[in-house]
Design a protein around this motif. Structure first.
Motif, mmCIF file in Angstrom:
data_model
loop_
_atom_site.group_PDB
_atom_site.id
_atom_site.type_symbol
_atom_site.label_atom_id
_atom_site.label_comp_id
_atom_site.label_asym_id
_atom_site.label_seq_id
_atom_site.Cartn_x
_atom_site.Cartn_y
_atom_site.Cartn_z
ATOM 1 N N UNK A 1 25.836 12.174 8.902
ATOM 2 C CA UNK A 1 26.400 12.057 7.564
ATOM 3 C C UNK A 1 25.337 12.013 6.473
ATOM 4 N N UNK A 2 24.148 11.503 6.813
ATOM 5 C CA UNK A 2 23.123 11.296 5.783
ATOM 6 C C UNK A 2 21.979 12.304 5.859
ATOM 7 N N UNK B 1 31.993 3.544 17.936
ATOM 8 C CA UNK B 1 32.569 4.315 16.828
ATOM 9 C C UNK B 1 31.494 4.985 15.989
ATOM 10 N N UNK B 2 30.365 4.293 15.776
ATOM 11 C CA UNK B 2 29.302 4.855 14.930
ATOM 12 C C UNK B 2 28.187 5.481 15.770
ATOM 13 N N UNK B 3 28.423 5.578 17.105
ATOM 14 C CA UNK B 3 27.453 6.194 18.023
ATOM 15 C C UNK B 3 26.087 5.526 17.948
ATOM 16 N N UNK B 4 26.110 4.211 18.005
ATOM 17 C CA UNK B 4 24.903 3.385 18.008
ATOM 18 C C UNK B 4 24.557 3.129 19.478
ATOM 19 N N UNK C 1 19.863 8.650 -3.161
ATOM 20 C CA UNK C 1 20.591 7.448 -2.746
ATOM 21 C C UNK C 1 22.027 7.823 -2.389
ATOM 22 N N UNK C 2 22.576 7.111 -1.394
ATOM 23 C CA UNK C 2 23.915 7.407 -0.916
ATOM 24 C C UNK C 2 24.807 6.182 -1.052
ATOM 25 N N UNK C 3 26.060 6.449 -1.150
ATOM 26 C CA UNK C 3 27.062 5.394 -1.137
ATOM 27 C C UNK C 3 28.066 5.726 -0.037
ATOM 28 N N UNK C 4 28.205 4.824 0.943
ATOM 29 C CA UNK C 4 29.077 5.051 2.102
ATOM 30 C C UNK C 4 30.077 3.904 2.183
ATOM 31 N N UNK D 1 32.835 -5.928 1.631
ATOM 32 C CA UNK D 1 31.442 -6.361 1.691
ATOM 33 C C UNK D 1 30.560 -5.150 1.414
ATOM 34 N N UNK D 2 29.656 -5.286 0.442
ATOM 35 C CA UNK D 2 28.727 -4.200 0.120
ATOM 36 C C UNK D 2 27.313 -4.626 0.485
ATOM 37 N N UNK D 3 26.574 -3.715 1.117
ATOM 38 C CA UNK D 3 25.205 -4.007 1.554
ATOM 39 C C UNK D 3 24.289 -2.871 1.129
ATOM 40 N N UNK D 4 23.125 -3.211 0.613
ATOM 41 C CA UNK D 4 22.095 -2.222 0.298
ATOM 42 C C UNK D 4 21.182 -2.101 1.510
ATOM 43 N N UNK D 5 21.354 -1.028 2.267
ATOM 44 C CA UNK D 5 20.623 -0.852 3.512
ATOM 45 C C UNK D 5 19.768 0.403 3.433
ATOM 46 N N UNK D 6 19.124 0.721 4.539
ATOM 47 C CA UNK D 6 18.126 1.785 4.520
ATOM 48 C C UNK D 6 18.578 2.982 5.347
ATOM 49 N N UNK D 7 18.505 4.119 4.724
ATOM 50 C CA UNK D 7 18.918 5.366 5.361
ATOM 51 C C UNK D 7 18.110 5.635 6.625
ATOM 52 N N UNK D 8 16.831 5.318 6.603
ATOM 53 C CA UNK D 8 15.980 5.594 7.760
ATOM 54 C C UNK D 8 16.438 4.809 8.984
ATOM 55 N N UNK D 9 16.856 3.562 8.759
ATOM 56 C CA UNK D 9 17.315 2.729 9.880
ATOM 57 C C UNK D 9 18.654 3.247 10.407
ATOM 58 N N UNK D 10 19.598 3.519 9.495
ATOM 59 C CA UNK D 10 20.905 4.006 9.910
ATOM 60 C C UNK D 10 20.798 5.319 10.667
ATOM 61 N N UNK D 11 20.012 6.242 10.149
ATOM 62 C CA UNK D 11 19.898 7.566 10.764
ATOM 63 C C UNK D 11 19.186 7.512 12.106
ATOM 64 N N UNK D 12 18.241 6.591 12.237
ATOM 65 C CA UNK D 12 17.504 6.485 13.485
ATOM 66 C C UNK D 12 18.364 5.861 14.597
ATOM 67 N N UNK D 13 19.164 4.870 14.240
ATOM 68 C CA UNK D 13 19.904 4.122 15.257
ATOM 69 C C UNK D 13 21.303 4.694 15.541
ATOM 70 N N UNK D 14 21.888 5.368 14.567
ATOM 71 C CA UNK D 14 23.275 5.816 14.733
ATOM 72 C C UNK D 14 23.381 7.321 14.564
ATOM 73 N N UNK D 15 23.907 7.997 15.589
ATOM 74 C CA UNK D 15 24.092 9.446 15.483
ATOM 75 C C UNK D 15 25.152 9.796 14.443
ATOM 76 N N UNK D 16 26.093 8.910 14.231
ATOM 77 C CA UNK D 16 27.110 9.126 13.205
ATOM 78 C C UNK D 16 26.465 9.159 11.815
#
Length: 520
Positions: free
Chosen positions: A153-154, A208-211, A161-164, A134-149
């Motif tokens: 990484x970002x 696992x993702x430190x959320x 743009x990143x690909x994870x 499953x591939x999702x186009x999501x936002x770096x700002x949301x991921x970085x704010x909510x998850x320390x992991x």
């Protein structure tokens, strides 16, 4: 390849070839070849505005129409190979159906995702162990704010743009839901109504993702909702594996407290057992007796770390019950015609029943040996017992029967002088009460009592067996079946005394022991 007749015979015996015919159906020998391709499909609406892409693995089944199959044979005429093949096909169809439903659920999640119409700057791919991607186009700002992991990484290459990719996921659906939780403002409302197993999966991914917000929301959910017994085991197992330290304390308070001590546990056990013994409602008392007995017995042999009721507590209650029973019998000997005999009879029966219950627990826990000596020493009680009518006292003799059954089964091990003392004190009362015991109580198993008494007598030295059984012989001839029928014990004693005559023979064989020194 041609098969030799012996090989064919062996295959028939093993069930790989039907013994009705050796001809092969053309439909089985014709192989259909197809080319498997991997397809990419968008989420359910196939909307060009959707930023989530699903890539299921290649289907293991041919896409071309299947050739017409001959009618299925009756099950009794199928070969082992055919039955194995049918079972594999059924399992494959179930697996395929399960995979299809998973894809549909993930597609629905992505179709409702808050990022579905927004341009993301991170292409996040989640890949399951079966290849489902499953591939999702999501936002770096949301991921970085909510998850320390993700923040770690970002943090580099801002504005790029990143690909994870997250590979070898146990459950792709749960990973997708965890990402959706990062976009959610009210996590409590989002989790409301979910199953415990789903939230445990989200907790594992969040850890696992430190959320951190996801972790706390999952723990708050688990702390608030009821659990089934199976779910409780899963919750404890997951929390022990995740080792969230102080974060999971509120959840685990439901199943653990400060380390218990044996003294504190004894206080609780004493209160519970004493409560049952003094209960005023007979029906509730019977139910709680059964419940407490079952809980004390449950898994006791399999858990060496559990805190169990102590021997001191049980014998403390035994002494209390004996004191109450002696008091009741003393009142009964002084009773006049104007007093309510029924009430006093009920009190005696109740105290005797209390002792029987505690003795049952002692026997279950292999602690009953001291009670045999305690009961054998109750000379005062035995004298009082002989002074009141049988209809009032027969429940007391059930305690003696109970001990003889346990001794006869090897559940209580006491010295021979203690066994003889028990019978010396209580055998005559048991004889006198046996007819009433048998008629007044449906729960008394006559044969069980007689077998237990027989076995107990036969554990004594032969002269003591003889004295007891000759006395029984005279009584039985006069009382008949109002006296226990222990003919079996009488027969065994007879053979021991008159038939087998085990003479002591000197053993002339000597064990030879030789010590040899070997040179160094």
């Amino acid at each position: 390849m041609a098969l030799k007749s012996r090989e064919v015979s062996a295959m028939i015996k093993q069930g790989f070839i039907s013994d009705q015919t050796l001809s092969f159906s053309p439909s089985r020998t014709t192989a259909a070849t197809t080319t498997a391709t991997t397809t990419r499909v968008y989420s359910p609406a196939s909307s060009p505005t959707s930023n989530a892409l699903l890539s299921p693995p290649a289907s293991p089944f041919p896409t071309s129409p299947a050739p017409t199959q001959p009618p299925a044979r009756p099950a009794h005429s199928q070969t082992l190979y055919e039955m194995m093949s049918d079972e594999q096909h059924r399992e494959s169809r179930l697996s395929d159906e399960k995979r299809r439903k998973l894809h549909e659920r993930v597609a629905r999640l992505l179709d409702e995702a808050p990022f579905r119409n927004a341009a993301g700057d991170v292409r996040l791919a989640v890949v399951g162990r079966d290849g489902f991607r499953v591939s999702m186009d999501v936002h770096k700002s949301v991921l970085a704010e909510k998850s320390r992991f993700f923040a770690e990484k970002l943090k580099r290459d801002r504005g790029v743009s990143h690909s994870v990719e997250i590979s070898d996921c146990d459950d792709v659906e749960v990973y997708v839901e965890a990402v959706l939780l990062m976009y959610c403002e009210d996590l409590k409302r989002r989790l409301m109504g979910e199953e415990v197993s789903k939230v445990l999966g989200l907790l594992k991914v969040s850890a696992a993702i430190m959320f951190d917000a996801g972790i706390m929301s999952c723990l708050e959910f688990l702390e608030a909702v009821p659990w089934s017994e199976d779910e409780e085991e899963k919750v404890i197992s997951h929390l022990n594996q995740l080792q969230l330290h102080d974060s999971d304390t509120a959840v685990l308070l439901r199943v653990s407290s400060e380390p218990s001590t044996s003294t504190r546990s004894d206080d609780i056990f004493l209160r519970l057992l004493n409560g049952v013994l003094q209960a005023k409602d007979d029906k509730a008392r019977r139910e709680m007796k059964s419940l407490i007995s079952r809980l004390l017995r449950e898994d006791a042999a399999n858990d060496s770390n559990r805190l169990d009721v102590s021997k001191d507590v049980l014998y403390n209650l035994c002494h209390r019950c004996l004191s109450s029973l002696i008091l009741c019998l003393s009142e009964a000997t002084c009773m006049d015609e104007r007093q309510d005999r029924g009430v006093l009879m009920g009190e005696i029966a109740r105290e005797a029943d209390n002792i029987q219950w505690i003795v049952d627990i002692l026997v279950d826990k292999k602690m009953g040996d001291e009670f045999v000596k305690l009961w054998a020493d109750q000379k005062e009680l035995a004298v009082l017992h002989s002074k009141i009518p049988t209809m009032y006292r027969h429940e007391i003799s059930r305690i003696t029967a109970q001990l003889c059954i346990a001794i006869g089964r090897g559940q209580i091990l006491v010295p021979k002088h203690t066994r003889f003392s028990l019978l010396s004190t209580w055998l005559e009362p048991l004889y006198e009460d046996f007819g009433w015991m048998r008629r007044a109580s449906r729960s008394v198993d006559k044969k069980l009592v007689e077998d237990g008494l027989s076995q107990t007598i036969l554990t004594l030295p032969l002269p003591q067996q003889q004295a007891i059984l000759l006395n029984w012989f005279d009584r039985f001839l006069n009382k008949g079946y109002d006296c226990p029928n222990i003919q079996r014990a009488f027969e065994v004693w007879w053979r021991r005394a008159f038939v087998r005559q085990h003479a002591t023979e000197q053993d002339t064989s000597q064990l030879q022991i030789t010590v040899c020194d070997y040179p160094n």
